[in-house]
Scaffold this motif. Structure first.
Motif, short mmCIF file in Angstrom:
data_model
loop_
_atom_site.label_atom_id
_atom_site.label_comp_id
_atom_site.label_asym_id
_atom_site.label_seq_id
_atom_site.Cartn_x
_atom_site.Cartn_y
_atom_site.Cartn_z
N GLY A 166 0.83 -1.20 0.00
CA GLY A 166 0.00 0.00 0.00
C GLY A 166 0.87 1.27 0.00
O GLY A 166 1.43 1.62 -1.03
N GLU A 200 -1.62 -7.06 10.22
CA GLU A 200 -2.59 -6.08 9.75
C GLU A 200 -2.03 -4.71 10.08
O GLU A 200 -2.13 -4.24 11.21
CB GLU A 200 -3.94 -6.30 10.44
N PHE A 223 -5.46 -3.71 2.74
CA PHE A 223 -5.70 -4.72 3.76
C PHE A 223 -4.87 -5.97 3.48
O PHE A 223 -4.61 -6.34 2.33
CB PHE A 223 -7.18 -5.07 3.83
N THR A 267 -5.06 0.52 8.84
CA THR A 267 -6.01 -0.03 7.88
C THR A 267 -7.42 -0.12 8.48
O THR A 267 -8.39 0.26 7.83
CB THR A 267 -5.55 -1.41 7.37
N SER A 268 -7.53 -0.62 9.70
CA SER A 268 -8.82 -0.68 10.38
C SER A 268 -9.05 0.59 11.19
O SER A 268 -8.09 1.22 11.65
CB SER A 268 -8.88 -1.89 11.31
N ARG A 318 -6.05 3.22 13.87
CA ARG A 318 -5.53 4.44 13.25
C ARG A 318 -4.83 5.34 14.25
O ARG A 318 -5.27 5.49 15.40
CB ARG A 318 -6.68 5.19 12.57
N GLY A 326 -1.81 0.97 3.24
CA GLY A 326 -3.24 1.08 3.38
C GLY A 326 -4.03 -0.06 2.78
O GLY A 326 -5.25 -0.11 2.92
N ASP A 338 -11.08 6.85 1.72
CA ASP A 338 -11.03 5.40 1.61
C ASP A 338 -11.68 4.88 0.33
O ASP A 338 -11.15 3.99 -0.34
CB ASP A 338 -11.72 4.76 2.82
N ALA A 352 -9.08 -1.32 1.08
CA ALA A 352 -8.01 -0.36 1.31
C ALA A 352 -8.49 0.82 2.14
O ALA A 352 -9.67 1.16 2.15
CB ALA A 352 -7.44 0.14 -0.02
N THR A 353 -7.55 1.43 2.83
CA THR A 353 -7.76 2.65 3.61
C THR A 353 -6.82 3.72 3.08
O THR A 353 -5.67 3.42 2.72
CB THR A 353 -7.46 2.38 5.09
#
Length: 313
Positions: A49, A72, A53, A76-77, A81, A51, A186, A220-221
């Motif tokens: 990424g 992880e 997942f 991302t979640s 953050r 970002g 996002d 993705a974030t």
């Protein structure tokens, strides 16, 4: 309702940090998750990424021989953050979280595999926090970012466009690349990630039935690439890589447009006694395109660089 620092439904139970399943713990006011699959020597996996997942990087063939610990990455979640989100996700920050996770696993040494942006993180970790690494796999990475890297990527994307001139899917891919600079959320990140994905395979459209579900599953974030002071993180590891002491396997797809063959060869040339695997029929996703060859190479590298148990003959 689960507390932000409590294991969620479906998480691994018990105190063994390598029990198969999802593990959750709090660190620095955010949640860190990792996902354990398989048995054997431990290989910690850091996705790209930044970002994207983690689950696009599942490697079932390696899980037959190794304990794969899929990180992880923080950010991302929503509950992972940083206060500075979407900024502040530097390699130093990711590496610090990696160090805590690796120490929690309770094994003397692990292998670290990083893909794409995760390869930049893995290289940084091998250079600065190598104490518990038995080896590192730099999968679709590069020694630099910035204008030089962007110019090479532009050249490779241009070659991709020439190869598929007239294909009905090409305008969408090029539009997604054009939208990269304006991402701010996002949904845009997911759209761009899925939009460019055909260029990340050696021949996506020839195998679209096989690869389309992979594309549709990408999550993705938005992560900005800036530090908490809004300064871009610039990377040039060329000098440092010459002193890397961790055994390294470099993996690159012949048709990768983002971190292509030029960068794989350069990483190999820079890192003392490194090994290089060129996947001739892959782009950026060799673990999906040539899974058997990819898994065999990583498995063999781990076997050769894993120290025997004390007392073993």
């Amino acid at each position: 309702m689960n507390s932000p620092l409590s294991p969620a439904a479906g998480t691994a139970s018990g105190n063994d940090p390598l029990t198969p399943g999802t593990h959750v713990y709090g660190l620095g006011g955010v949640v860190q998750r990792y996902h354990v699959h398989g048995t054997g020597p431990v290989c910690v996996v850091h996705s790209g990424g930044p970002g994207i997942f983690w689950d696009y990087l599942r490697m079932p063939l390696l899980e037959e021989h190794l304990t794969m610990v899929y990180v992880e990455p923080v950010g991302t979640s929503e509950d992972s953050r940083l206060p500075s989100h979407p900024h502040g996700y530097t390699r130093e920050r990711y590496s610090g979280f990696l160090e805590v996770l690796i120490n929690r696993l309770g094994v003397p040494r692990v292998h670290l595999l990083g893909h794409s942006h995760g390869a930049f993180v893995a290289a940084y970790h091998a250079l600065h926090r190598a104490g518990r690494l038995a080896g590192v796999v730099l999968y679709e990475g590069a020694p630099v970012t910035g204008p030089e890297h962007a110019e090479e990527a532009g050249r490779m994307v241009g070659a991709f466009a020439a190869r598929y001139a007239g294909h009905p899917g090409l305008p969408g891919v090029l539009a997604a690349f054009g939208a990269m600079a304006d991402i701010s959320g996002d949904e845009q990140t997911v759209a761009v990630a899925r939009g460019v994905l055909p260029s990340y395979f050696a021949d996506y459209w020839a195998h679209e039935e096989r690869y389309a579900p992979f594309r549709d599953a990408i999550r993705a974030t938005y992560v900005s690439g800036l530090d908490e002071h809004l300064v871009p993180e610039s990377i040039d590891d060329r000098a440092a890589l010459k002193g890397m002491e961790v055994p390294a396997l470099v993996v690159v797809g012949r048709h990768d447009v983002i971190c292509g063959i030029r960068w794989g060869r350069e990483l190999h040339d820079l890192i003392p006694e490194s090994e290089l695997l060129v996947l001739e029929d892959s782009g950026h996703m060799g673990h999906v395109e040539e899974p058997e060859l990819f898994a065999e190479a990583v498995r063999d590298f781990v076997a050769r660089t894993t120290a025997p148990e004390p007392g073993a003959e």
